[in-house]
Design an enzyme around this catalytic site. Structure first.
Site, PDB file in Angstrom:
ATOM      1  N   ASP A   1      -3.192  -6.706  -5.612  1.00  0.00           N
ATOM      2  CA  ASP A   1      -4.160  -6.563  -4.523  1.00  0.00           C
ATOM      3  C   ASP A   1      -3.597  -7.263  -3.290  1.00  0.00           C
ATOM      4  O   ASP A   1      -3.336  -8.467  -3.315  1.00  0.00           O
ATOM      5  CB  ASP A   1      -5.481  -7.219  -4.972  1.00  0.00           C
ATOM      6  CG  ASP A   1      -6.549  -7.162  -3.898  1.00  0.00           C
ATOM      7  OD1 ASP A   1      -6.247  -6.739  -2.762  1.00  0.00           O
ATOM      8  OD2 ASP A   1      -7.686  -7.552  -4.206  1.00  0.00           O
ATOM      9  N   MET A   2      -3.392  -6.508  -2.232  1.00  0.00           N
ATOM     10  CA  MET A   2      -2.741  -7.082  -1.040  1.00  0.00           C
ATOM     11  C   MET A   2      -3.585  -8.170  -0.378  1.00  0.00           C
ATOM     12  O   MET A   2      -3.084  -8.922   0.446  1.00  0.00           O
ATOM     13  CB  MET A   2      -2.381  -5.985  -0.035  1.00  0.00           C
ATOM     14  CG  MET A   2      -3.550  -5.237   0.535  1.00  0.00           C
ATOM     15  SD  MET A   2      -2.952  -3.806   1.456  1.00  0.00           S
ATOM     16  CE  MET A   2      -4.476  -2.903   1.691  1.00  0.00           C
TER      17      MET A   2
ATOM     18  N   GLY B   1       0.859  -1.192   0.000  1.00  0.00           N
ATOM     19  CA  GLY B   1       0.000   0.000   0.000  1.00  0.00           C
ATOM     20  C   GLY B   1       0.883   1.225   0.000  1.00  0.00           C
ATOM     21  O   GLY B   1       0.578   2.229   0.635  1.00  0.00           O
TER      22      GLY B   1
ATOM     23  N   HIS C   1      -4.993   1.248   9.236  1.00  0.00           N
ATOM     24  CA  HIS C   1      -6.101   2.035   9.805  1.00  0.00           C
ATOM     25  C   HIS C   1      -7.251   2.232   8.811  1.00  0.00           C
ATOM     26  O   HIS C   1      -8.324   2.656   9.189  1.00  0.00           O
ATOM     27  CB  HIS C   1      -5.596   3.375  10.379  1.00  0.00           C
ATOM     28  CG  HIS C   1      -5.280   4.414   9.348  1.00  0.00           C
ATOM     29  ND1 HIS C   1      -5.224   5.754   9.641  1.00  0.00           N
ATOM     30  CD2 HIS C   1      -4.986   4.312   8.023  1.00  0.00           C
ATOM     31  CE1 HIS C   1      -4.921   6.440   8.554  1.00  0.00           C
ATOM     32  NE2 HIS C   1      -4.766   5.595   7.562  1.00  0.00           N
TER      33      HIS C   1
ATOM     34  N   ASP D   1       1.183  -1.545  -4.740  1.00  0.00           N
ATOM     35  CA  ASP D   1      -0.118  -0.892  -4.494  1.00  0.00           C
ATOM     36  C   ASP D   1      -1.056  -1.322  -5.624  1.00  0.00           C
ATOM     37  O   ASP D   1      -0.670  -2.119  -6.504  1.00  0.00           O
ATOM     38  CB  ASP D   1       0.051   0.648  -4.454  1.00  0.00           C
ATOM     39  CG  ASP D   1      -1.039   1.350  -3.638  1.00  0.00           C
ATOM     40  OD1 ASP D   1      -2.217   1.291  -4.047  1.00  0.00           O
ATOM     41  OD2 ASP D   1      -0.727   1.950  -2.598  1.00  0.00           O
TER      42      ASP D   1
HETATM   43  C1  LIG Z   1      -3.667   5.745   3.400  1.00  0.00           C
HETATM   44  S1  LIG Z   1      -2.869   5.278   1.902  1.00  0.00           S
HETATM   45  C2  LIG Z   1      -1.222   5.076   2.468  1.00  0.00           C
HETATM   46  C3  LIG Z   1      -0.221   5.221   1.385  1.00  0.00           C
HETATM   47  C4  LIG Z   1       1.233   5.147   1.869  1.00  0.00           C
HETATM   48  N1  LIG Z   1       1.526   3.921   2.560  1.00  0.00           N
HETATM   49  C5  LIG Z   1       1.558   6.339   2.734  1.00  0.00           C
HETATM   50  O1  LIG Z   1       1.693   6.196   3.935  1.00  0.00           O
HETATM   51  O2  LIG Z   1       1.663   7.432   2.180  1.00  0.00           O
HETATM   52  C6  LIG Z   1      -3.406   3.609   1.667  1.00  0.00           C
HETATM   53  C7  LIG Z   1      -2.879   2.960   0.410  1.00  0.00           C
HETATM   54  O3  LIG Z   1      -3.377   1.622   0.336  1.00  0.00           O
HETATM   55  C8  LIG Z   1      -3.625   1.325  -1.034  1.00  0.00           C
HETATM   56  N2  LIG Z   1      -4.544   0.193  -1.173  1.00  0.00           N
HETATM   57  C9  LIG Z   1      -5.863   0.161  -0.945  1.00  0.00           C
HETATM   58  N3  LIG Z   1      -6.373  -1.062  -1.207  1.00  0.00           N
HETATM   59  C10 LIG Z   1      -5.328  -1.833  -1.622  1.00  0.00           C
HETATM   60  C11 LIG Z   1      -5.207  -3.194  -2.033  1.00  0.00           C
HETATM   61  N4  LIG Z   1      -6.274  -3.995  -2.046  1.00  0.00           N
HETATM   62  N5  LIG Z   1      -3.995  -3.657  -2.404  1.00  0.00           N
HETATM   63  C12 LIG Z   1      -2.907  -2.835  -2.381  1.00  0.00           C
HETATM   64  N6  LIG Z   1      -2.950  -1.522  -1.978  1.00  0.00           N
HETATM   65  C13 LIG Z   1      -4.151  -1.031  -1.609  1.00  0.00           C
HETATM   66  C14 LIG Z   1      -4.202   2.638  -1.537  1.00  0.00           C
HETATM   67  O4  LIG Z   1      -4.200   2.701  -2.952  1.00  0.00           O
HETATM   68  C15 LIG Z   1      -3.321   3.656  -0.854  1.00  0.00           C
HETATM   69  O5  LIG Z   1      -2.201   3.979  -1.635  1.00  0.00           O
END
Ligand SMILES: C[S@@+](CC[C@H](N)C(=O)[O-])C[C@H]1O[C@@H](n2cnc3c(N)ncnc32)[C@H](O)[C@@H]1O
Length: 339
Positions: free
Chosen positions: A224-225, A181, A242, A204
């Site tokens: 997709d994580m 992510g 969170h 991501d």
């Molecule tokens: C709150 S942001 C945090 C981004 C980064 N880690 C930061 O701290 O700046 C959450 C991230 O999770 C990613 N995300 C959401 N669902 C996801 C998934 N199923 N698989 C991978 N990444 C995902 C979003 O695209 C986003 O970039």
């Protein structure tokens, strides 16, 4: 006086928009570029705004000076460490200010009480966008998505520098790391700079990593994580858990654990997130954490967590133990998980 406190809280949204206005007019950048105290009329002409509006700018600046964003002397305005962060040349937390004052995020907050009364579990986002989840909305509205990614990246810079200055040993000895992510890779770029031999990957959603840059030291993987995470010794999850309910966090952490167990070198998971009841003696940080908790509730149906809630998730995902680092980075804590 109680009335003043209630008035202050009610009217505080104006602080958000005054700050947004300062970001949009790049007031900090202009004063910084001026190189010496900048008189009001020179600031006004540099924007430029018409002379008849100088008195409006004076009033905006009075609020921003009072709030510590600028200092004022007879010679003019100067920036402070606070406004350093919102100048376009600085670390540009301005993108974050623009995100939280963005109309897509502000819609329907006046109907928050409906979310409580509604019998079906829902968030402001799914009320507004027909049952969609936050990240689906982010994907469908590219302008909002770009702003979201930019804002996340902007808050990464100062936080990552603090993390590496205080706890460099967390990354020592690791051969490969995946930022799960990791957005467009802002955090990973800073880690890779500090540890050039560490093989870093930003992972991501595919449409998000389209904007991440692959380098000799940084790989970029879309996926997709919840399905599959690329193999590595260590996983970095900053500001990710969170966004998710407990059962989803457990699924994500289990994916990381399985991947570590299949790697030859063993490894760990590094989580950067808020711990609500950690001993933070900065009342602003405590209140910010509580505000972010309400924000998570309304936008994602998720939450910030206290120590017990983190404990339950981490052990629920099958980890043998974890360590919470004592020094906080603003509102954030560092938790190191042992598989
Ligand atoms: C709150 S942001 C945090 C981004 C980064 N880690 C930061 O701290 O700046 C959450 C991230 O999770 C990613 N995300 C959401 N669902 C996801 C998934 N199923 N698989 C991978 N990444 C995902 C979003 O695209 C986003 O970039």
């Amino acid at each position: 006086m109680e009335l003043t406190r209630i008035q202050h809280t009610s009217i505080s949204f104006i602080s958000s928009f005054a700050l947004r206005c300062a970001v949009d007019l790049d007031i900090s950048g202009r004063i910084r570029e001026h190189g010496r105290p900048m008189p009001l009329n020179e600031l006004a002409r540099s924007i430029p705004i018409p002379p008849e509006k100088d008195s409006m700018l004076l009033r905006l600046m009075a609020l921003l000076v009072h709030q510590g964003y600028f200092v004022q002397s007879e010679a003019g305005y100067q920036i402070t460490p606070l406004s350093e962060h919102i100048s376009t040349e600085g670390s540009d937390v301005g993108a974050y200010v623009r995100l939280v004052t963005e109309v897509q995020l502000l819609k329907d907050w006046d109907r928050l009480s409906d979310v409580f009364k509604d019998t079906s579990k829902c968030t402001l986002i799914d009320k507004l966008y027909e049952g969609k989840q936050f990240f689906e909305v982010v994907k469908e509205i590219p302008k909002f998505g770009n702003l979201y990614n930019e804002a996340m990246a902007s808050t990464s810079k100062s936080l990552m520098r603090g993390l590496l200055a205080r706890y460099p040993h967390i990354f020592e000895g690791i051969k490969s790391l995946v930022d799960v992510g990791g957005g467009t890779g802002a955090a990973v770029r800073i880690i890779a700079e500090a540890f050039p031999t560490l093989k870093c990957t930003v992972f991501d959603l595919p449409h998000v990593v389209e904007n991440a840059t692959k380098t000799d030291f940084i790989d970029v993987v879309g996926g997709d994580m919840f399905q599959k995470i690329p193999p590595a010794d260590a996983y970095f999850l900053k500001n990710v858990l969170h966004d998710w309910a407990d059962e989803d966090c457990i699924r994500i952490l289990k994916q990381c654990k399985e991947a570590i167990e299949s790697s030859k070198h063993g490894g760990k998971v590094i989580v950067i997130d808020i711990i609500l009841d950690s001993e933070n003696d900065d009342p602003k940080a405590v209140e910010t954490s509580l505000l972010l908790d309400i924000s998570m509730m309304c936008l994602h149906g998720s939450q910030e967590r206290n120590k017990q809630e983190w404990h339950d998730i981490i052990l629920g995902a099958g980890y043998s133990g974890y360590k919470i680092y004592p020094v906080q980075l603003g509102v954030y804590s560092v938790i190191e998980l042992c598989p």
